[in-house]
Design a protein around this motif. Structure first.
Motif, PDB file in Angstrom:
ATOM      1  N   GLY A   7     -59.861 -70.873  29.887  1.00 46.31           N
ATOM      2  CA  GLY A   7     -60.594 -70.788  31.197  1.00 46.31           C
ATOM      3  C   GLY A   7     -60.202 -69.973  32.311  1.00 46.31           C
ATOM      4  N   THR A   8     -60.753 -69.797  33.592  1.00 46.32           N
ATOM      5  CA  THR A   8     -60.423 -68.964  34.406  1.00 46.32           C
ATOM      6  C   THR A   8     -59.455 -69.575  35.274  1.00 46.32           C
ATOM      7  N   PHE A   9     -59.341 -71.041  35.368  1.00 47.54           N
ATOM      8  CA  PHE A   9     -58.301 -71.772  36.280  1.00 47.54           C
ATOM      9  C   PHE A   9     -58.214 -71.411  37.314  1.00 47.54           C
ATOM     10  N   ASP A  10     -59.289 -71.313  38.155  1.00 47.46           N
ATOM     11  CA  ASP A  10     -59.102 -70.596  39.415  1.00 47.46           C
ATOM     12  C   ASP A  10     -59.380 -71.472  40.624  1.00 47.46           C
ATOM     13  N   ILE A  12     -56.591 -74.128  38.379  1.00 49.39           N
ATOM     14  CA  ILE A  12     -56.520 -75.313  37.584  1.00 49.39           C
ATOM     15  C   ILE A  12     -56.688 -76.463  38.390  1.00 49.39           C
ATOM     16  N   HIS A  13     -57.113 -77.659  37.802  1.00 52.00           N
ATOM     17  CA  HIS A  13     -57.446 -78.951  38.374  1.00 52.00           C
ATOM     18  C   HIS A  13     -57.230 -80.102  37.373  1.00 52.00           C
ATOM     19  N   PHE A  14     -57.372 -81.367  38.152  1.00 47.42           N
ATOM     20  CA  PHE A  14     -57.248 -82.326  36.999  1.00 47.42           C
ATOM     21  C   PHE A  14     -58.383 -82.791  35.951  1.00 47.42           C
ATOM     22  N   GLY A  15     -59.586 -81.975  36.373  1.00 48.11           N
ATOM     23  CA  GLY A  15     -60.602 -82.127  35.452  1.00 48.11           C
ATOM     24  C   GLY A  15     -60.414 -81.226  34.118  1.00 48.11           C
ATOM     25  N   HIS A  16     -59.475 -80.247  34.284  1.00 47.76           N
ATOM     26  CA  HIS A  16     -59.114 -79.690  32.985  1.00 47.76           C
ATOM     27  C   HIS A  16     -57.708 -80.279  32.464  1.00 47.76           C
ATOM     28  N   LEU A  17     -56.786 -80.955  32.980  1.00 44.71           N
ATOM     29  CA  LEU A  17     -55.595 -81.441  32.524  1.00 44.71           C
ATOM     30  C   LEU A  17     -55.887 -82.809  32.058  1.00 44.71           C
ATOM     31  N   LEU A 103     -63.770 -77.472  24.727  1.00 48.59           N
ATOM     32  CA  LEU A 103     -64.577 -76.570  25.694  1.00 48.59           C
ATOM     33  C   LEU A 103     -65.080 -78.056  26.548  1.00 48.59           C
ATOM     34  N   GLY A 104     -65.529 -77.646  27.596  1.00 47.62           N
ATOM     35  CA  GLY A 104     -66.243 -78.684  28.531  1.00 47.62           C
ATOM     36  C   GLY A 104     -67.748 -78.436  28.067  1.00 47.62           C
ATOM     37  N   LEU A 105     -68.387 -79.565  28.264  1.00 50.65           N
ATOM     38  CA  LEU A 105     -69.732 -79.525  27.871  1.00 50.65           C
ATOM     39  C   LEU A 105     -70.732 -78.530  28.404  1.00 50.65           C
ATOM     40  N   ASP A 106     -70.471 -78.240  29.865  1.00 47.52           N
ATOM     41  CA  ASP A 106     -71.086 -77.222  30.376  1.00 47.52           C
ATOM     42  C   ASP A 106     -71.003 -75.807  29.540  1.00 47.52           C
ATOM     43  N   ALA A 107     -69.813 -75.453  29.275  1.00 47.63           N
ATOM     44  CA  ALA A 107     -69.542 -74.293  28.515  1.00 47.63           C
ATOM     45  C   ALA A 107     -70.079 -74.339  27.299  1.00 47.63           C
ATOM     46  N   ALA A 130     -66.574 -84.426  27.329  1.00 47.66           N
ATOM     47  CA  ALA A 130     -67.885 -84.764  28.311  1.00 47.66           C
ATOM     48  C   ALA A 130     -67.579 -84.254  29.511  1.00 47.66           C
ATOM     49  N   ARG A 131     -68.373 -84.002  30.290  1.00 47.51           N
ATOM     50  CA  ARG A 131     -68.181 -83.528  31.828  1.00 47.51           C
ATOM     51  C   ARG A 131     -69.158 -83.993  32.539  1.00 47.51           C
ATOM     52  N   PRO A 132     -68.874 -84.841  33.739  1.00 49.84           N
ATOM     53  CA  PRO A 132     -70.035 -85.328  34.719  1.00 49.84           C
ATOM     54  C   PRO A 132     -71.066 -84.338  35.111  1.00 49.84           C
ATOM     55  N   GLN A 170     -63.907 -88.958  32.676  1.00 49.53           N
ATOM     56  CA  GLN A 170     -64.669 -88.060  33.543  1.00 49.53           C
ATOM     57  C   GLN A 170     -64.255 -88.063  34.884  1.00 49.53           C
ATOM     58  N   LEU A 171     -63.975 -86.791  35.273  1.00 52.71           N
ATOM     59  CA  LEU A 171     -63.637 -86.430  36.603  1.00 52.71           C
ATOM     60  C   LEU A 171     -64.570 -85.427  37.108  1.00 52.71           C
ATOM     61  N   ASP A 172     -65.228 -85.708  38.077  1.00 51.35           N
ATOM     62  CA  ASP A 172     -66.309 -84.827  38.747  1.00 51.35           C
ATOM     63  C   ASP A 172     -65.484 -83.762  39.542  1.00 51.35           C
ATOM     64  N   ILE A 173     -64.555 -82.964  39.103  1.00 49.56           N
ATOM     65  CA  ILE A 173     -63.873 -82.018  39.848  1.00 49.56           C
ATOM     66  C   ILE A 173     -64.361 -80.372  39.209  1.00 49.56           C
ATOM     67  N   SER A 174     -64.240 -79.633  40.011  1.00 51.74           N
ATOM     68  CA  SER A 174     -64.545 -78.103  39.441  1.00 51.74           C
ATOM     69  C   SER A 174     -63.820 -77.238  40.362  1.00 51.74           C
ATOM     70  N   ALA A 175     -63.171 -76.199  39.862  1.00 48.50           N
ATOM     71  CA  ALA A 175     -62.797 -75.291  40.591  1.00 48.50           C
ATOM     72  C   ALA A 175     -63.573 -74.690  41.896  1.00 48.50           C
ATOM     73  N   THR A 176     -64.650 -74.534  41.716  1.00 47.01           N
ATOM     74  CA  THR A 176     -65.772 -74.218  42.726  1.00 47.01           C
ATOM     75  C   THR A 176     -65.523 -75.136  43.722  1.00 47.01           C
ATOM     76  N   MET A 177     -65.478 -76.465  43.549  1.00 46.34           N
ATOM     77  CA  MET A 177     -65.347 -77.542  44.639  1.00 46.34           C
ATOM     78  C   MET A 177     -64.001 -77.331  45.626  1.00 46.34           C
ATOM     79  N   ILE A 178     -63.078 -76.842  44.812  1.00 42.81           N
ATOM     80  CA  ILE A 178     -61.674 -76.812  45.050  1.00 42.81           C
ATOM     81  C   ILE A 178     -61.514 -75.524  46.189  1.00 42.81           C
ATOM     82  N   ARG A 179     -62.046 -74.528  45.754  1.00 41.49           N
ATOM     83  CA  ARG A 179     -62.263 -73.098  46.464  1.00 41.49           C
ATOM     84  C   ARG A 179     -63.020 -73.575  47.687  1.00 41.49           C
ATOM     85  N   ASP A 180     -64.170 -74.357  47.834  1.00 38.01           N
ATOM     86  CA  ASP A 180     -65.077 -74.417  48.869  1.00 38.01           C
ATOM     87  C   ASP A 180     -64.266 -75.267  49.881  1.00 38.01           C
TER      88      ASP A 180
HETATM   89  P1  ATP Z   1     -65.707 -73.076  38.290  1.00 37.20           P
HETATM   90  O1  ATP Z   1     -66.103 -74.096  39.061  1.00 37.20           O
HETATM   91  O2  ATP Z   1     -64.919 -71.892  38.658  1.00 37.20           O
HETATM   92  O3  ATP Z   1     -66.829 -72.402  37.345  1.00 37.20           O
HETATM   93  P2  ATP Z   1     -64.317 -74.836  36.394  1.00 37.20           P
HETATM   94  O4  ATP Z   1     -63.966 -75.973  37.074  1.00 37.20           O
HETATM   95  O5  ATP Z   1     -65.551 -74.865  35.509  1.00 37.20           O
HETATM   96  O6  ATP Z   1     -64.247 -73.656  37.273  1.00 37.20           O
HETATM   97  P3  ATP Z   1     -63.286 -73.487  34.305  1.00 37.20           P
HETATM   98  O7  ATP Z   1     -61.756 -72.725  34.248  1.00 37.20           O
HETATM   99  O8  ATP Z   1     -64.446 -72.350  34.339  1.00 37.20           O
HETATM  100  O9  ATP Z   1     -63.133 -74.517  35.310  1.00 37.20           O
HETATM  101  O10 ATP Z   1     -63.124 -74.478  32.806  1.00 37.20           O
HETATM  102  C1  ATP Z   1     -62.482 -74.251  31.705  1.00 37.20           C
HETATM  103  C2  ATP Z   1     -62.740 -75.325  30.701  1.00 37.20           C
HETATM  104  O11 ATP Z   1     -62.496 -76.441  31.219  1.00 37.20           O
HETATM  105  C3  ATP Z   1     -64.280 -74.993  30.441  1.00 37.20           C
HETATM  106  O12 ATP Z   1     -64.425 -75.354  29.316  1.00 37.20           O
HETATM  107  C4  ATP Z   1     -64.924 -76.009  31.386  1.00 37.20           C
HETATM  108  O13 ATP Z   1     -66.160 -76.648  30.684  1.00 37.20           O
HETATM  109  C5  ATP Z   1     -63.855 -77.228  31.159  1.00 37.20           C
HETATM  110  N1  ATP Z   1     -63.704 -78.127  32.578  1.00 37.20           N
HETATM  111  C6  ATP Z   1     -63.682 -77.732  33.808  1.00 37.20           C
HETATM  112  N2  ATP Z   1     -63.839 -78.843  34.501  1.00 37.20           N
HETATM  113  C7  ATP Z   1     -63.897 -80.066  33.835  1.00 37.20           C
HETATM  114  C8  ATP Z   1     -64.028 -81.269  33.985  1.00 37.20           C
HETATM  115  N3  ATP Z   1     -64.148 -81.626  35.203  1.00 37.20           N
HETATM  116  N4  ATP Z   1     -64.548 -82.193  33.109  1.00 37.20           N
HETATM  117  C9  ATP Z   1     -64.429 -81.582  31.748  1.00 37.20           C
HETATM  118  N5  ATP Z   1     -64.258 -80.326  31.242  1.00 37.20           N
HETATM  119  C10 ATP Z   1     -64.072 -79.488  32.511  1.00 37.20           C
END
Ligand code: ATP
Length: 210
Positions: A7-10, A12-17, A103-107, A130-132, A170-180
């Motif tokens: 990932g870009t981990f930009d 990293i957050h609990f939604g990855h970990l 991989l997250g479901l979005d990816a 699975a990802r919210p 299920q953690l509705d967290i994204s790196a975008t949310m954190i940057r914002d």
């Molecule tokens: P951005 O918001 O910058 O697009 P991101 O939060 O989606 O970033 P990435 O570093 O792009 O994080 O994600 C790395 C991997 O972790 C991808 O496979 C992504 O689908 C997965 N992932 C990220 N956030 C979650 C989450 N909240 N739940 C499940 N999978 C996640």
């Protein structure tokens, strides 16, 4: 059995970990490698430098078995294509060891646009978290559909080639949310480990001047 999560981990957050740990426990993984992408081919370029993103990954996983950092993409020239990373890991671990990519479901939804995606499926299993906000695509590509299994033992018995959808926290967290939030001078506490929040603050990343 080992797995990677790229990932870009930009940042990293609990939604990855947490999902990665859920998967590690469910599949009895001996190792989960976090692989920060230095120059991702699929998206805009990260805001934080590769060095900062690597440091934040390091801080967030230290002491957590079976997580480790793998910074091979940082040491490679050019775009970070997943297939190249998988091939280099396969070379190291041999053809017989079970090896999964998380991989997250979005990816996964854009997976068939990735370079050499069929070769990727041959090189590893794909474990989808699975990802919210994201649903499994009903019209899954036929090639992929034939690989889907709901039997964890298949991931152990075969070295590669299976696709497994995994329930995770299920953690509705994204790196975008954190940057914002940081841009708006809000806190990132409880979205990512405290050590990462401290690192962001000390290095004034993402427009944070707190
Ligand atoms: P951005 O918001 O910058 O697009 P991101 O939060 O989606 O970033 P990435 O570093 O792009 O994080 O994600 C790395 C991997 O972790 C991808 O496979 C992504 O689908 C997965 N992932 C990220 N956030 C979650 C989450 N909240 N739940 C499940 N999978 C996640």
């Amino acid at each position: 059995m080992i797995a990677i999560i790229g990932g870009t981990f930009d940042p990293i957050h609990f939604g990855h970990l947490r999902p990665a740990l859920d998967i590690a426990e469910k599949l009895s993984l001996t190792e989960v490698r976090f692989i920060p992408s230095a120059t991702p081919p699929h998206r805009w370029q990260p805001e934080a430098s590769a060095e900062d993103r690597i440091n934040m990954v390091k801080l967030s996983i230290e002491g957590t078995k079976p997580f480790i950092l793998d910074d091979r993409e940082y040491h490679r020239e050019g775009a970070s294509y997943t297939i190249d990373t998988l091939k280099s890991i396969r070379f190291e671990i041999g053809n017989d060891q079970s090896f999964s990519m998380i991989l997250g479901l979005d990816a996964f939804q854009s997976f068939t646009s990735w370079k050499d995606w069929k070769d990727i499926v041959e090189a590893c299993h794909i474990v989808i978290a699975a990802r919210p906000g994201y649903q499994i695509d009903e019209t899954l590509d036929e090639y992929l559909a034939t690989r889907v299994t709901d039997n964890i033992d298949d991931l152990k018995s075969f070295a590669a080639g299976k696709i497994y959808f995994c329930d995770v926290t299920q953690l509705d967290i994204s790196a975008t949310m954190i940057r914002d939030k940081l841009k708006n001078q809000q806190s990132c506490d409880y979205l990512t480990p405290a050590k990462v929040c401290d690192y962001i603050e000390s290095n004034k990343l993402y427009g944070s001047d707190k």
